[in-house]
Design a protein around this motif. Structure first.
Motif, PDB file in Angstrom:
ATOM      1  N   PRO A 326      16.170  17.068  54.750  1.00 13.33           N
ATOM      2  CA  PRO A 326      16.530  15.730  54.263  1.00 13.33           C
ATOM      3  C   PRO A 326      17.719  15.793  53.296  1.00 13.33           C
ATOM      4  CG  PRO A 326      14.158  16.042  54.188  1.00 13.33           C
ATOM      5  CD  PRO A 326      14.745  17.382  54.505  1.00 13.33           C
ATOM      6  N   VAL A 327      18.687  14.927  53.503  1.00  8.66           N
ATOM      7  CA  VAL A 327      19.920  14.916  52.711  1.00  8.66           C
ATOM      8  C   VAL A 327      20.128  13.514  52.165  1.00  8.66           C
ATOM      9  CG1 VAL A 327      22.411  15.303  52.719  1.00  8.66           C
ATOM     10  CG2 VAL A 327      20.930  16.706  54.165  1.00  8.66           C
ATOM     11  N   ASN A 328      20.374  13.416  50.871  1.00  8.04           N
ATOM     12  CA  ASN A 328      20.686  12.141  50.247  1.00  8.04           C
ATOM     13  C   ASN A 328      22.177  11.888  50.401  1.00  8.04           C
ATOM     14  OD1 ASN A 328      21.765  10.714  47.590  1.00  8.04           O
ATOM     15  ND2 ASN A 328      19.719   9.950  48.028  1.00  8.04           N
ATOM     16  N   LEU A 329      22.525  10.816  51.126  1.00  7.03           N
ATOM     17  CA  LEU A 329      23.938  10.556  51.408  1.00  7.03           C
ATOM     18  C   LEU A 329      24.722  10.225  50.149  1.00  7.03           C
ATOM     19  CD1 LEU A 329      23.918   8.561  54.764  1.00  7.03           C
ATOM     20  CD2 LEU A 329      24.592  10.914  54.355  1.00  7.03           C
ATOM     21  N   HIS A 330      24.119   9.429  49.256  1.00  2.04           N
ATOM     22  CA  HIS A 330      24.822   9.090  48.015  1.00  2.04           C
ATOM     23  C   HIS A 330      25.141  10.353  47.229  1.00  2.04           C
ATOM     24  CE1 HIS A 330      24.430   4.743  48.305  1.00  2.04           C
ATOM     25  NE2 HIS A 330      23.173   4.904  48.686  1.00  2.04           N
ATOM     26  N   GLY A 331      24.161  11.217  47.094  1.00  2.00           N
ATOM     27  CA  GLY A 331      24.388  12.447  46.349  1.00  2.00           C
ATOM     28  C   GLY A 331      25.417  13.330  47.012  1.00  2.00           C
ATOM     29  N   LEU A 332      25.379  13.421  48.332  1.00  2.78           N
ATOM     30  CA  LEU A 332      26.348  14.226  49.069  1.00  2.78           C
ATOM     31  C   LEU A 332      27.759  13.719  48.830  1.00  2.78           C
ATOM     32  CD1 LEU A 332      26.792  16.443  51.294  1.00  2.78           C
ATOM     33  CD2 LEU A 332      26.702  14.564  52.939  1.00  2.78           C
ATOM     34  N   LEU A 333      27.940  12.413  48.915  1.00  2.00           N
ATOM     35  CA  LEU A 333      29.276  11.835  48.702  1.00  2.00           C
ATOM     36  C   LEU A 333      29.746  12.055  47.267  1.00  2.00           C
ATOM     37  CD1 LEU A 333      28.822   8.510  50.679  1.00  2.00           C
ATOM     38  CD2 LEU A 333      30.257  10.433  51.324  1.00  2.00           C
ATOM     39  N   ASP A 334      28.833  11.850  46.317  1.00  2.00           N
ATOM     40  CA  ASP A 334      29.203  12.062  44.914  1.00  2.00           C
ATOM     41  C   ASP A 334      29.651  13.501  44.674  1.00  2.00           C
ATOM     42  OD1 ASP A 334      28.690   9.483  44.293  1.00  2.00           O
ATOM     43  OD2 ASP A 334      26.767   9.834  43.331  1.00  2.00           O
ATOM     44  N   ALA A 365      19.875  16.614  58.139  1.00  2.00           N
ATOM     45  CA  ALA A 365      21.090  17.322  58.543  1.00  2.00           C
ATOM     46  C   ALA A 365      21.206  18.595  57.710  1.00  2.00           C
ATOM     47  CB  ALA A 365      22.324  16.434  58.375  1.00  2.00           C
ATOM     48  N   ASP A 366      22.227  19.393  58.015  1.00  2.00           N
ATOM     49  CA  ASP A 366      22.530  20.579  57.221  1.00  2.00           C
ATOM     50  C   ASP A 366      23.430  20.134  56.077  1.00  2.00           C
ATOM     51  OD1 ASP A 366      23.631  22.949  56.140  1.00  2.00           O
ATOM     52  OD2 ASP A 366      23.239  24.016  57.999  1.00  2.00           O
ATOM     53  N   GLU A 367      22.851  19.977  54.894  1.00  2.00           N
ATOM     54  CA  GLU A 367      23.591  19.429  53.758  1.00  2.00           C
ATOM     55  C   GLU A 367      24.784  20.297  53.396  1.00  2.00           C
ATOM     56  OE1 GLU A 367      22.804  17.908  49.160  1.00  2.00           O
ATOM     57  OE2 GLU A 367      21.205  18.850  50.328  1.00  2.00           O
ATOM     58  N   THR A 368      24.597  21.608  53.388  1.00  2.00           N
ATOM     59  CA  THR A 368      25.683  22.506  52.986  1.00  2.00           C
ATOM     60  C   THR A 368      26.871  22.379  53.922  1.00  2.00           C
ATOM     61  OG1 THR A 368      24.088  24.063  52.067  1.00  2.00           O
ATOM     62  CG2 THR A 368      26.287  24.908  52.557  1.00  2.00           C
ATOM     63  N   ARG A 369      26.601  22.382  55.215  1.00  2.00           N
ATOM     64  CA  ARG A 369      27.691  22.314  56.185  1.00  2.00           C
ATOM     65  C   ARG A 369      28.340  20.931  56.201  1.00  2.00           C
ATOM     66  NH1 ARG A 369      29.271  27.345  56.613  1.00  2.00           N
ATOM     67  NH2 ARG A 369      27.673  28.757  57.409  1.00  2.00           N
ATOM     68  N   LEU A 370      27.525  19.886  56.044  1.00  2.00           N
ATOM     69  CA  LEU A 370      28.085  18.538  56.014  1.00  2.00           C
ATOM     70  C   LEU A 370      28.973  18.363  54.789  1.00  2.00           C
ATOM     71  CD1 LEU A 370      27.952  16.009  57.751  1.00  2.00           C
ATOM     72  CD2 LEU A 370      26.057  15.201  56.361  1.00  2.00           C
ATOM     73  N   ARG A 371      28.524  18.895  53.636  1.00  2.00           N
ATOM     74  CA  ARG A 371      29.349  18.835  52.433  1.00  2.00           C
ATOM     75  C   ARG A 371      30.623  19.660  52.618  1.00  2.00           C
ATOM     76  NH1 ARG A 371      26.093  20.917  49.274  1.00  2.00           N
ATOM     77  NH2 ARG A 371      25.138  19.066  48.336  1.00  2.00           N
ATOM     78  N   GLN A 372      30.516  20.804  53.268  1.00  2.00           N
ATOM     79  CA  GLN A 372      31.682  21.650  53.495  1.00  2.00           C
ATOM     80  C   GLN A 372      32.748  20.903  54.303  1.00  2.00           C
ATOM     81  OE1 GLN A 372      30.684  25.331  55.409  1.00  2.00           O
ATOM     82  NE2 GLN A 372      32.805  26.016  55.598  1.00  2.00           N
TER      83      GLN A 372
END
Length: 748
Positions: A326-334, A365-372
């Motif tokens: 589980p990935v928080n989209l707001h946190g990922l974008l921030d 999703a894969d948070e690390t890869r999506l953030r990358q």
């Protein structure tokens, strides 16, 4: 010479199959023709009795005429005894006898007619002219009429038989024609299917080769030409599969080499970075500090390159494994935006993030890869943009997450777009003047493809570029925000962690309130209007909603009324009003709307703790007058606390406020000059909230007065307040900048 088809036992060729089809059609046509010919012959043969009957009827009619003529000439002779009449009588009698013979001959196969003729003949034999027998001629006439009736009956029978035969012939021809047509159609379909099916199998195999699928050969047994084509395609598949395996082996070897070398390089690089960190802790003069900073910065840049090579080698070797959580989209974008925020601020670029209303709070999703991927796209956008800004827009369609990163940079020529996603390549490296491995976009696209999506780019030279990443993501059953935005160091309190929804349209107020809440260990989701707040409350079970009263689309009071009138199935949260107008009337309006509590801006830590624990904010005693600079320092100290991460983020907030302040003042000036009271009211209210949050109380007071004049449509009052507003803003801007620099220095 024996063809390959013969050697394989395939005797049917396309030509032979088509020839067989034509032969079948010709045979069928011959069958139809033969059947029609036979039946038509039968009909023609059936015409003979009709001809005989017509001839007999003609003879009978002639016979009746001669009987009448003989009777008449006899009467004439008896009346005048004229020799001429006697001769005429004799001639007529001779014709009568001859005609009777002809009719007897034509009706030889009809016993009934023969009996009638046998009765007529004695009556006509040697009549006595001196003593005529009138009754004999009457009997002959009656017998002739009977012959006529008899022959008409025979003719009717023949006509009925011919009609029935014609009907049978017609039905036979139709049946034979339909049957033959169906047979020809079935044979044609079989032949066509044999040819087209084989062609389809060969075509699909060729298309699979184009798509890179070399696992399913074409299986065709005939016709011979298509079977030969299938064998050729299969041979190509085998050759390509061999070449692919060899290429994969070479790629794996290359990737293994790159991975080994990268790991070997990382060992001394860690020592370099660690050594420079230790040097930074010791006493250094200005020159030494500069050299250490250069070495450390270069080492970190080199480490980024090494990481890119490692990622690339993993992808090439097929060793990339996604860790879907589980990935928080707001946190990922921030997180992603914060990593490039300082660089963007240094270049004077605007950074903005927009999420479509239907975007879920949490995805799988894969948070690390999506953030990358996102950081890579944002980093490139900032790197190649010198003026304007970078915007991020997030949309969600079915199970597809789309993130579009748009910049106003130098753009990319159309003939260079294909090079963007080639390994170790950059678009127009000689003119862009930027450095890099050329692996970032390649890795990002490969990661997106591993997530079931891709990356597309559109660009106009001189106007900027838009990179859109698409990925297939899942939806969390709980669909709640994670703590990915919570700083590593949390302030421990006796309160259990809460899930808080912050409804606030002012970006600075959003970030400050978020910092204050996350520092206390709470999870925060943010919306910027009342409509989104209502939607979020019905989708997620929040413990607390901090609701700004004045927001676009739907204000806080109306949003609260909607929530209370139609509460969510999982239960209504506590709703606390956030407002700079905490008067008795404002509180009464909030109570009527269904709000549970009030929290005045700027937020005081003690008041926030009371609200979070379920208590009521205390009345804030009047503080002794201090300078604007002291107020700002006190507010920032209360917000940041001792948390290093909060201090750094607050420094960014303060710097952004200082940089935007001149533009906001210019907008207010223009609105006053234009007489746009509603716009003056909105701008003054927004600046009042952000400046009050940061502790610039004197500037907030000037904004409040301007806001009041705008609501009264007092043009003179607005104009008189502008000078004070600019003076207060000048002092606040310098103070905010100074405090920001102090925070940055302390964090360093």
């Amino acid at each position: 010479m024996t063809t390959p088809a013969r050697r394989k036992g395939v005797r049917w060729t396309v030509g032979r199959m088509l020839t067989a089809g034509f032969a079948v059609a010709l045979v069928a046509l011959g069958v139809v023709g033969a059947a029609a010919y036979a039946r038509i012959g039968a009909l023609m043969h059936a015409q003979q009795p009709l001809t005989r009957s017509h001839r007999v009827l003609g003879g009978i009619g002639k016979l009746g005429d001669l009987v009448n003529a003989t009777d008449r000439t006899q009467r004439e002779y008896l009346s005048d005894h004229n020799t001429a009449s006697l001769q005429l009588y004799r001639d007529t009698a001779g014709l009568l006898d001859q005609t009777l013979d002809e009719v007897q001959h034509d009706t030889a196969d009809d016993p009934a007619q023969q009996r009638l003729i046998g009765q007529i003949r004695p009556l006509l034999a040697a009549p006595d002219l001196a003593a005529p027998a009138e009754n004999d001629f009457n009997r002959v006439t009656a017998l002739v009429d009977a012959m006529h009736d008899r022959e008409n009956a025979v003719l009717d029978q023949h006509l009925d038989a011919i009609d029935q035969s014609a009907r049978r012939t017609r039905l036979l021809i139709i049946a034979v024609s339909v049957g033959t047509a169906l047979f020809v159609a079935a044979a044609g379909r079989w032949i066509t299917k044999r040819i087209t099916s084989a062609a389809h199998v060969v075509t699909e195999a060729a298309e699979r080769v184009i798509e890179g699928d070399l696992t399913r050969p074409a299986e065709v047994t005939g016709p011979a030409e298509l079977a030969q084509m299938a064998r050729a395609v299969n041979s190509s598949m085998a050759a390509m599969a061999t070449a692919r395996d060899e290429a994969l082996a070479a790629t794996a070897a290359k990737s293994a080499f790159l991975a080994a070398m990268s790991h070997e390089i990382r060992t001394p690089m860690n020592a370099v970075i660690g050594g420079t960190s230790l040097l930074n802790d010791g006493p250094l003069d200005a020159g030494q500090q500069e050299l250490v900073d250069i070495v450390r910065g270069s080492a970190e840049s080199l480490l980024v390159i090494i990481n890119d090579i490692l990622d690339f080698s993993k992808i090439e070797a097929g060793e990339l494994v996604l860790d879907e959580q589980p990935v928080n989209l707001h946190g990922l974008l921030d997180d992603a935006v914060n990593l490039v925020a300082l660089t963007a601020d240094a270049k004077g670029l605007r950074l903005s993030v927009e999420m479509a209303p239907n975007c879920p709070l949490t995805v799988i999703a894969d948070e690390t890869r999506l953030r990358q991927i996102l950081v890579n796209l944002l980093g490139n956008a900032v790197k190649f943009t010198d003026r304007g800004g970078v915007s991020v827009r997030v949309t969600f369609v079915e199970d597809r997450l789309r993130i579009a990163v748009r910049d106003t940079g130098i753009g990319i020529p159309p003939d260079q777009l294909d090079r963007l996603f080639q390994a170790f390549s950059q678009a127009d490296p000689g003119t862009r003047g930027r450095t890099g491995t050329g692996l970032g976009l390649v890795i990002s696209r490969r990661l997106a493809e591993a997530m079931g999506g891709t990356i597309q780019v559109t660009s106009t030279p001189g106007s900027g570029s838009t990179f859109t990443v698409e990925a297939a993501v899942g939806l969390s059953d709980e669909n709640v925000a994670l703590s990915s935005r919570t700083p590593a160091r949390r302030r421990r309190t006796h309160q259990p962690p809460l899930h808080v929804l912050l409804a606030e349209d002012n970006p600075i107020n959003q970030r400050v309130a978020e910092l204050m809440l996350t520092r206390r260990g709470h999870t925060v989701d943010i919306v910027d209007n009342g409509a989104d707040a209502v939607r979020a409350v019905h989708e997620v079970a929040y413990d607390l909603v901090l609701m700004d009263v004045q927001m676009p689309v739907l204000d806080g009071l109306s949003a609260t009324e909607e929530i209370r009138s139609a509460p969510p199935a999982h239960g209504s949260p506590r709703i606390v009003a956030l407002t700079a107008n905490a008067t008795a009337d404002d509180q009464a309006a909030g109570r009527r709307a269904g709000m549970d509590d009030f929290l005045a801006k700027p937020i005081q830590e003690a008041d926030l703790d009371l609200v979070l624990s379920g208590g009521h904010p205390r009345a804030t005693p009047a503080a002794p007058p201090t300078g604007e600079d002291d107020d700002i320092r006190a507010s920032i100290a209360a917000i940041a606390g001792a948390d290093f991460a909060n201090q750094v983020r607050l420094a960014d907030i303060l710097l952004a406020f200082a940089r935007r302040l001149p533009a906001v003042l210019a907008d207010i000036d223009n609105a006053v000059v234009d007489g746009d009271h509603a716009r003056v009211d909105r701008l003054a209210h927004g600046l009042k909230g952000s400046s009050g949050t940061l502790g610039a109380h004197r500037l907030a007071g000037a904004c409040a007065r301007l806001e009041a004049y705008a609501q009264k449509r007092d043009v003179a009052g607005q104009a008189a307040t502008l000078r004070e507003l600019h003076d207060r803003a000048d002092v606040a801007g310098r103070a905010v900048t100074s405090v920001s620099q102090e925070l940055v220095a302390a964090a360093a």
